[in-house]
Motif scaffolding. Sequence first.
Motif, PDB file in Angstrom:
ATOM      1  N   ARG A  16     -12.172  15.460 -42.094  1.00  0.00           N
ATOM      2  CA  ARG A  16     -11.570  15.963 -40.849  1.00  0.00           C
ATOM      3  C   ARG A  16     -10.855  14.837 -40.089  1.00  0.00           C
ATOM      4  O   ARG A  16     -11.251  14.424 -38.997  1.00  0.00           O
ATOM      5  CB  ARG A  16     -12.643  16.596 -39.951  1.00  0.00           C
ATOM      6  N   PRO A  17      -9.763  14.324 -40.653  1.00  0.00           N
ATOM      7  CA  PRO A  17      -9.091  13.168 -40.052  1.00  0.00           C
ATOM      8  C   PRO A  17      -8.549  13.448 -38.650  1.00  0.00           C
ATOM      9  O   PRO A  17      -8.125  14.557 -38.332  1.00  0.00           O
ATOM     10  CB  PRO A  17      -7.941  12.890 -41.024  1.00  0.00           C
ATOM     11  N   ASP A  18      -8.551  12.394 -37.841  1.00  0.00           N
ATOM     12  CA  ASP A  18      -7.897  12.440 -36.540  1.00  0.00           C
ATOM     13  C   ASP A  18      -6.399  12.189 -36.687  1.00  0.00           C
ATOM     14  O   ASP A  18      -5.598  12.679 -35.897  1.00  0.00           O
ATOM     15  CB  ASP A  18      -8.457  11.341 -35.619  1.00  0.00           C
ATOM     16  N   LEU A  19      -6.029  11.394 -37.701  1.00  0.00           N
ATOM     17  CA  LEU A  19      -4.671  10.852 -37.796  1.00  0.00           C
ATOM     18  C   LEU A  19      -4.178  10.879 -39.233  1.00  0.00           C
ATOM     19  O   LEU A  19      -4.899  10.479 -40.152  1.00  0.00           O
ATOM     20  CB  LEU A  19      -4.683   9.407 -37.282  1.00  0.00           C
ATOM     21  N   LEU A  20      -2.952  11.353 -39.419  1.00  0.00           N
ATOM     22  CA  LEU A  20      -2.257  11.223 -40.702  1.00  0.00           C
ATOM     23  C   LEU A  20      -1.248  10.092 -40.573  1.00  0.00           C
ATOM     24  O   LEU A  20      -0.452  10.074 -39.630  1.00  0.00           O
ATOM     25  CB  LEU A  20      -1.558  12.515 -41.082  1.00  0.00           C
ATOM     26  N   VAL A  21      -1.276   9.160 -41.508  1.00  0.00           N
ATOM     27  CA  VAL A  21      -0.360   8.018 -41.540  1.00  0.00           C
ATOM     28  C   VAL A  21       0.625   8.214 -42.678  1.00  0.00           C
ATOM     29  O   VAL A  21       0.248   8.632 -43.778  1.00  0.00           O
ATOM     30  CB  VAL A  21      -1.149   6.707 -41.723  1.00  0.00           C
ATOM     31  N   ASN A  22       1.896   7.900 -42.415  1.00  0.00           N
ATOM     32  CA  ASN A  22       2.910   7.973 -43.463  1.00  0.00           C
ATOM     33  C   ASN A  22       3.923   6.864 -43.225  1.00  0.00           C
ATOM     34  O   ASN A  22       4.687   6.906 -42.257  1.00  0.00           O
ATOM     35  CB  ASN A  22       3.597   9.337 -43.463  1.00  0.00           C
ATOM     36  N   THR A  23       3.934   5.859 -44.099  1.00  0.00           N
ATOM     37  CA  THR A  23       4.867   4.745 -43.931  1.00  0.00           C
ATOM     38  C   THR A  23       5.864   4.728 -45.079  1.00  0.00           C
ATOM     39  O   THR A  23       5.481   4.624 -46.244  1.00  0.00           O
ATOM     40  CB  THR A  23       4.121   3.389 -43.864  1.00  0.00           C
ATOM     41  N   HIS A  24       7.137   4.863 -44.732  1.00  0.00           N
ATOM     42  CA  HIS A  24       8.246   4.788 -45.701  1.00  0.00           C
ATOM     43  C   HIS A  24       8.056   5.754 -46.866  1.00  0.00           C
ATOM     44  O   HIS A  24       8.325   5.415 -48.024  1.00  0.00           O
ATOM     45  CB  HIS A  24       8.400   3.360 -46.219  1.00  0.00           C
ATOM     46  N   SER A  25       7.614   6.961 -46.570  1.00  0.00           N
ATOM     47  CA  SER A  25       7.310   7.898 -47.640  1.00  0.00           C
ATOM     48  C   SER A  25       7.936   9.263 -47.419  1.00  0.00           C
ATOM     49  O   SER A  25       8.680   9.743 -48.270  1.00  0.00           O
ATOM     50  CB  SER A  25       5.789   8.038 -47.781  1.00  0.00           C
ATOM     51  N   PHE A  26       7.665   9.926 -46.289  1.00  0.00           N
ATOM     52  CA  PHE A  26       8.276  11.230 -46.031  1.00  0.00           C
ATOM     53  C   PHE A  26       9.800  11.198 -46.180  1.00  0.00           C
ATOM     54  O   PHE A  26      10.382  12.134 -46.740  1.00  0.00           O
ATOM     55  CB  PHE A  26       7.908  11.740 -44.639  1.00  0.00           C
ATOM     56  N   PRO A  27      10.486  10.157 -45.716  1.00  0.00           N
ATOM     57  CA  PRO A  27      11.950  10.148 -45.864  1.00  0.00           C
ATOM     58  C   PRO A  27      12.414  10.193 -47.318  1.00  0.00           C
ATOM     59  O   PRO A  27      13.553  10.575 -47.592  1.00  0.00           O
ATOM     60  CB  PRO A  27      12.373   8.838 -45.193  1.00  0.00           C
ATOM     61  N   GLU A  28      11.558   9.807 -48.241  1.00  0.00           N
ATOM     62  CA  GLU A  28      11.926   9.778 -49.649  1.00  0.00           C
ATOM     63  C   GLU A  28      11.499  11.044 -50.392  1.00  0.00           C
ATOM     64  O   GLU A  28      11.719  11.157 -51.598  1.00  0.00           O
ATOM     65  CB  GLU A  28      11.313   8.533 -50.299  1.00  0.00           C
ATOM     66  N   MET A  29      10.894  11.982 -49.679  1.00  0.00           N
ATOM     67  CA  MET A  29      10.427  13.222 -50.293  1.00  0.00           C
ATOM     68  C   MET A  29      11.401  14.367 -50.041  1.00  0.00           C
ATOM     69  O   MET A  29      12.207  14.330 -49.107  1.00  0.00           O
ATOM     70  CB  MET A  29       9.066  13.628 -49.709  1.00  0.00           C
ATOM     71  N   HIS A  30      11.284  15.391 -50.865  1.00  0.00           N
ATOM     72  CA  HIS A  30      11.990  16.644 -50.622  1.00  0.00           C
ATOM     73  C   HIS A  30      11.314  17.348 -49.441  1.00  0.00           C
ATOM     74  O   HIS A  30      10.084  17.277 -49.286  1.00  0.00           O
ATOM     75  CB  HIS A  30      11.920  17.514 -51.873  1.00  0.00           C
ATOM     76  N   PRO A  31      12.070  18.040 -48.587  1.00  0.00           N
ATOM     77  CA  PRO A  31      11.457  18.736 -47.443  1.00  0.00           C
ATOM     78  C   PRO A  31      10.324  19.682 -47.831  1.00  0.00           C
ATOM     79  O   PRO A  31       9.358  19.847 -47.076  1.00  0.00           O
ATOM     80  CB  PRO A  31      12.635  19.495 -46.821  1.00  0.00           C
ATOM     81  N   HIS A  32      10.425  20.307 -48.994  1.00  0.00           N
ATOM     82  CA  HIS A  32       9.352  21.197 -49.436  1.00  0.00           C
ATOM     83  C   HIS A  32       8.027  20.446 -49.567  1.00  0.00           C
ATOM     84  O   HIS A  32       6.959  20.959 -49.200  1.00  0.00           O
ATOM     85  CB  HIS A  32       9.711  21.831 -50.780  1.00  0.00           C
ATOM     86  N   ASP A  33       8.086  19.222 -50.090  1.00  0.00           N
ATOM     87  CA  ASP A  33       6.871  18.447 -50.295  1.00  0.00           C
ATOM     88  C   ASP A  33       6.334  17.903 -48.978  1.00  0.00           C
ATOM     89  O   ASP A  33       5.116  17.846 -48.770  1.00  0.00           O
ATOM     90  CB  ASP A  33       7.133  17.309 -51.282  1.00  0.00           C
ATOM     91  N   ILE A  34       7.233  17.510 -48.081  1.00  0.00           N
ATOM     92  CA  ILE A  34       6.807  17.101 -46.739  1.00  0.00           C
ATOM     93  C   ILE A  34       6.076  18.258 -46.066  1.00  0.00           C
ATOM     94  O   ILE A  34       5.009  18.089 -45.460  1.00  0.00           O
ATOM     95  CB  ILE A  34       8.018  16.668 -45.884  1.00  0.00           C
ATOM     96  N   THR A  35       6.648  19.454 -46.193  1.00  0.00           N
ATOM     97  CA  THR A  35       6.043  20.647 -45.604  1.00  0.00           C
ATOM     98  C   THR A  35       4.636  20.871 -46.137  1.00  0.00           C
ATOM     99  O   THR A  35       3.722  21.242 -45.389  1.00  0.00           O
ATOM    100  CB  THR A  35       6.921  21.881 -45.878  1.00  0.00           C
TER     101      THR A  35
END
Length: 346
Positions: free
Chosen positions: A213-232
């Motif tokens: 049950r995380p408080d925080l999701l971290v994403n560094t230099h990763s979402f921008p390199e994904m397809h929107p479907h996968d980010i979703t």
Amino acid sequence: MGARRIWARLLVVGAQTVADPIAEYAALEAQYLDFFKAHNFNLNPTVWQGRAFVEKSLGSKGLDNFRSGSYNAYVWQPKGSVLERFYAELTALPEARRMFECTKEDGSFGVTTLNVRGTTVSRDLLDAILELIFLERTFAGLKPMGNLSIIDVGAGYGRLAKRYRDCFPSATYKIVDGIPVSTVVSQVYLGRYGYADSVVPLFDLEATLATVRPDLLVNTHSFPEMHPHDITFFVRLAAAYEVRYIFIAPNKLTKTPNLVTNKDESIDEILKHFGYELFRFENLFFDMLHVCDATVQGLACSPGSWGYAHAVPYYAYKRRAVPPQPLQQHSRSHSTSHLPGRNSGS
């Protein structure tokens, strides 16, 4: 079978008890592929060049040197003069001086280092400390850093996880990545420091969210390199398991908020759909370190004045109760020529 033998050797290094490492890695890879198919992952990421790129990089360097060179599968490393200036500006900050005491650069796995005034530094270390400062300034008032529970998506070899656990050992920090090779490499890297328990295979992500049950999701230099479907996919899971905050370090340098993929597709739209609203945006390179020349269209660090390629802003999002209107649909490819992944920590 050649590639499997490479990763089998990594498994042997990371877990001496593996009886049949080739079969073990083949099974891990098969589980990832099943997961991709089940969740309709887009398998043609925009920047990350897939498993073959990682295998080529690590195959030529070997695991002992996977962090070496100016450009490799996981980190781009600037010249020594850039690191020296970065360090000099960073150590002016009280938070940074404290964090340099709790996490050190030991030069492992061939990382490029520089000795500055008796301190060994690397891009890995300096980037992580700047991210930790932002996280502490943003979230410490909401919950002590050592009490946070974190899931790091697209974490690569565990760059930030290692530094966070060094400085806040009581925190819960789990990492996941989109290619099985990175899962193995992160087990080896973090295992060196006793942190292998941070690593979660992608197919165990949802079970981990349910337990941690995380408080925080971290994403560094990763979402921008994904397809929107996968980010979703990842943001939907975060919302479903009531992850309240999201921290993102993008790839594009902007003076004002504009969180998009490397193909200029909106990430902010996806976050808003699931109820996440931006509550802090800051570029510490401009606003705190003052090491960037903002005269280049107001957007980039001038190569002539400094030349640090990833002087990007940081975004912090907070989830509200009710999501807005339906999300715009994105087309997606189902090719299996590459695995989804990311250029972690670059």
